[in-house]
Structure formats: structure tokens, C-alpha cells
Enzyme design. Structure first.
Site, short mmCIF file in Angstrom:
data_model
loop_
_atom_site.label_atom_id
_atom_site.label_comp_id
_atom_site.label_asym_id
_atom_site.label_seq_id
_atom_site.Cartn_x
_atom_site.Cartn_y
_atom_site.Cartn_z
N GLN A 149 38.85 104.01 -16.48
CA GLN A 149 37.95 102.88 -15.73
C GLN A 149 38.05 102.83 -14.58
OE1 GLN A 149 39.27 99.11 -17.97
NE2 GLN A 149 36.87 99.35 -18.72
N TYR A 152 35.80 100.63 -12.95
CA TYR A 152 35.83 99.05 -13.41
C TYR A 152 37.13 98.55 -12.69
CZ TYR A 152 36.22 95.31 -16.67
OH TYR A 152 36.35 93.79 -17.46
N1 CAA Z 1 46.64 107.50 -21.60
C1 CAA Z 1 46.79 108.86 -21.57
N2 CAA Z 1 45.91 109.89 -21.95
C2 CAA Z 1 45.07 109.25 -22.59
C3 CAA Z 1 44.68 107.93 -22.57
C4 CAA Z 1 45.60 107.02 -22.13
N3 CAA Z 1 45.59 105.45 -22.24
N4 CAA Z 1 43.49 107.69 -23.29
C5 CAA Z 1 42.86 109.02 -23.71
N5 CAA Z 1 43.96 109.80 -23.26
C6 CAA Z 1 43.81 111.26 -23.53
C7 CAA Z 1 43.60 111.76 -24.99
O1 CAA Z 1 44.71 111.46 -25.87
C8 CAA Z 1 42.79 113.08 -25.03
O2 CAA Z 1 43.91 113.96 -24.70
P1 CAA Z 1 43.79 115.52 -25.26
O3 CAA Z 1 42.33 116.00 -24.56
O4 CAA Z 1 44.82 116.12 -24.65
O5 CAA Z 1 43.62 115.24 -26.87
C9 CAA Z 1 42.00 112.91 -23.62
O6 CAA Z 1 42.51 111.68 -22.74
C10 CAA Z 1 40.63 112.66 -23.85
O7 CAA Z 1 40.54 111.30 -24.51
P2 CAA Z 1 39.33 110.95 -25.27
O8 CAA Z 1 39.00 111.79 -26.39
O9 CAA Z 1 39.47 109.20 -25.52
O10 CAA Z 1 38.11 111.07 -24.19
P3 CAA Z 1 36.65 110.70 -24.33
O11 CAA Z 1 36.01 111.24 -23.04
O12 CAA Z 1 36.11 110.37 -25.50
O13 CAA Z 1 36.87 109.05 -23.82
C11 CAA Z 1 37.48 107.02 -22.77
C12 CAA Z 1 37.65 108.57 -22.77
C13 CAA Z 1 36.11 106.62 -22.48
C14 CAA Z 1 38.23 106.76 -21.55
C15 CAA Z 1 37.91 106.39 -24.00
O14 CAA Z 1 39.35 106.93 -24.16
C16 CAA Z 1 38.20 104.90 -24.06
O15 CAA Z 1 37.24 104.32 -24.23
N6 CAA Z 1 39.21 104.11 -23.68
C17 CAA Z 1 39.40 102.90 -23.55
C18 CAA Z 1 39.10 102.39 -21.83
C19 CAA Z 1 39.20 100.92 -21.99
O16 CAA Z 1 40.39 100.33 -22.30
N7 CAA Z 1 38.18 99.99 -21.73
C20 CAA Z 1 38.40 98.53 -21.49
C21 CAA Z 1 36.94 98.29 -22.11
S1 CAA Z 1 37.02 96.20 -22.19
C22 CAA Z 1 37.34 95.72 -20.73
O17 CAA Z 1 37.20 96.49 -19.64
C23 CAA Z 1 37.64 94.26 -20.56
C24 CAA Z 1 38.77 94.05 -19.75
O18 CAA Z 1 38.58 93.70 -18.64
C25 CAA Z 1 40.20 94.27 -20.41
#
Ligand code: CAA
Length: 246
Positions: A149, A152
Site C-alpha cells: 500500500q 494508499y
Molecule cells: N510482510 C512481509 N512480507 C509479506 C507481507 C507482509 N505484510 N505480505 C506479503 N508478503 C510477502 C509474501 O509472503 C510473499 O513472499 P514470497 O514471494 O517470498 O512467498 C510476497 O510478499 C508476495 O506476496 P503475495 O503473494 O501476497 O503478493 P501479491 O502480489 O499476490 O499480493 C498484496 C500482494 C496485494 C500486497 C497482498 O498481499 C495484499 O492484498 N495484502 C494486504 C494489503 C492490505 O492490508 N490492504 C488493506 C486494504 S483495506 C484498507 O486499506 C482499509 C484500511 O485503511 C485499513
């Protein structure tokens, strides 16, 4: 005193609906903007069924000209805007090395530039009338950052920078400017996070659950009260203990 007028941007969303409901029940004349007419009609009818009447006005918060027209229409129909809740927001989550310029600008325009676009249209009136309440709905992720993010979190952190500058400039005009930073609330936006990722996030929340939209609306209402006149430039974190900054 006649009822105060409140504009809640993005009022048809998860947190927005809770804010609209609460302010309407408190006796405010409430307006919100919409982009999708069909979706908004259904939303409007649902609230009407609950006895809540809200003015819905077409408007895109990412577009300065649209905001000008939107504020004009609200003021023509309800009167001068006393309360502004900059709540509209979107996500375009992806890791930064994969992020397109479009994903960056969409989020900056809708979440941060919108604060300029809408607030710029109401600030003169509030200053002239010597009373106003402005609340930014930011995010826990503007405070702590979030993997995926960069766009964001940058916009949400920027919203509080906006708050504390406006708070200083407008304090002597009876206008307070504050931020509410919600944690993860059970809205469509959060439910769109993949389930396994979301489960890991919920596991980090000491209270042990997602928040409720009205738990945010309750805090917004606090800032609007006349008795909250000395509270300006604050950032109220409401996140179930997920992030406890100073
Ligand atoms: N910390 C460390 N590593 C992380 C991680 C984290 N928090 N999240 C993912 N990773 C790592 C994974 O373990 C993975 O590692 P490997 O390749 O070694 O296996 C690598 O990053 C890739 O992760 P993904 O397969 O998940 O990657 P992706 O491209 O498919 O998706 C992402 C990435 C879009 C960020 C997805 O993880 C995601 O949706 N995360 C949540 C983001 C989030 O919290 N959004 C909030 C939305 S709601 C909101 O925004 C309202 C609010 O105000 C709170």
C-alpha cells in the site's frame, strides 16, 4: 439554532454510511456525493426505509471542477456547509515494484487531492461564519505503513499533514480540523483483501476482531460537538489496539 449542514464524501461506502446514519440521527442535514447513480438509488432507498433522508449529489472528489459544482448544489439545497467529513477513499493494492503510475495517481487523487478539492470549496464560508468542523478519515496504514500500500499509505499520511496545517491556519476562526485513523473495519474494502492475508491481519489485532463502521462514526461525532472546540489537529487512532503510536 437551525440544523447544521454536513457533507460526508463517499457516504455510500462502509464507513461513510455509518457516519451519514449517525449524523442524520443527531439532527444534521446530511449530504453525500455519488458517482454510480444506480448503486446510490438502492442505497438511498434503504436509508429512507430507516427514516433517514440524505441529499445525494453527483460529484467526483478527484476532480476539482466536479467538487465546485457538488458543493454549490449542496449549499443551494441545504444551506452553507458547517461540517465536512473527507471520507471518500479507494485502494489499488500492489507491491511498489509492480505499481503502475495509474494505480499511484488514482489513489493519490481520490484519497488526498480530494481533500484539497472539496475543502477548498467550503473553507471560505466556514471562516466567514466563524464556525466549522473538518474531519479527515485517514487510516492505520497512514501511521504504520502497509505491505502492498505505498500509494494508499502515502495518501493517508498526507491527509494528517493536511489536517495539522489547516488546524493551525483556521483555529482563530472557530474551525477545528482533526483526523480519525481507523484500523481494519469490516467493510467491502477490507473484505476484498484475500482471506488468508486478512486472517493474518486480524490475528495482529489485540481486541481480536475487525472494527464496526459505527465505532468510527462515534469518534467522528465527538469531534463535531461544540464541547470539542479545543480539540484541533488531533489524530485519533481507532484500531482495536493494532497500532499504538504516540
Ligand atoms: N510482510 C512481509 N512480507 C509479506 C507481507 C507482509 N505484510 N505480505 C506479503 N508478503 C510477502 C509474501 O509472503 C510473499 O513472499 P514470497 O514471494 O517470498 O512467498 C510476497 O510478499 C508476495 O506476496 P503475495 O503473494 O501476497 O503478493 P501479491 O502480489 O499476490 O499480493 C498484496 C500482494 C496485494 C500486497 C497482498 O498481499 C495484499 O492484498 N495484502 C494486504 C494489503 C492490505 O492490508 N490492504 C488493506 C486494504 S483495506 C484498507 O486499506 C482499509 C484500511 O485503511 C485499513
Amino acid at each position: 439554532m437551525s440544523a447544521r449542514v454536513a457533507l460526508v464524501t463517499g457516504g455510500t461506502g462502509g464507513i461513510g454510511t455509518a457516519i451519514v446514519r449517525r449524523l442524520a440521527k443527531m439532527g444534521y442535514k446530511v449530504a453525500t456525493n455519488y458517482r454510480n447513480e444506480e448503486k446510490t438509488k438502492t442505497w438511498h432507498n434503504k436509508l429512507k426505509g430507516e427514516g433517514i433522508d440524505v441529499l445525494t449529489v453527483k460529484g467526483d472528489v478527484s476532480d476539482p471542477e466536479s467538487c465546485k459544482a457538488m458543493v454549490h448544489e449542496v449549499e443551494q439545497k441545504l444551506g452553507p456547509i458547517d461540517v465536512l467529513i473527507n471520507n471518500a477513499g479507494i485502494t489499488r493494492d500492489t507491491t511498489f515494484h509492480k505499481m503502475s503510475y495509474q494505480q499511484w495517481t488514482d489513489v493519490i487523487n481520490t484519497n488526498l487531492n480530494a481533500c484539497f478539492n472539496v475543502t477548498r470549496q467550503v473553507i471560505d464560508g466556514m471562516r466567514n461564519r466563524k464556525w466549522g468542523r473538518i474531519v479527515q478519515i485517514s487510516s492505520i496504514n497512514g501511521q504504520k505503513g502497509q505491505y502492498g500500500q505505498a500509494n494508499y499509505a502515502a495518501a493517508k499520511a498526507g491527509m494528517h499533514g493536511f489536517t495539522i496545517s489547516l488546524a493551525q491556519e483556521n483555529a482563530k476562526f472557530g474551525i477545528t480540523v482533526n483526523t480519525v485513523s481507523p484500523g481494519y473495519i469490516g467493510t467491502d474494502m477490507v473484505m476484498a483483501v484475500p482471506e488468508e492475508v486478512r486472517a493474518k491481519i486480524v490475528a495482529q489485532i489485540p481486541v481480536g476482531r475487525l472494527g464496526e463502521p459505527d465505532e468510527i462514526a462515534y469518534a467522528v461525532a465527538f469531534f463535531l460537538d461544540d464541547k470539542a472546540a479545543w480539540c484541533t489537529g488531533a489524530n485519533l487512532a481507532i484500531n482495536g489496539g493494532h497500532y499504538m503510536g504516540w
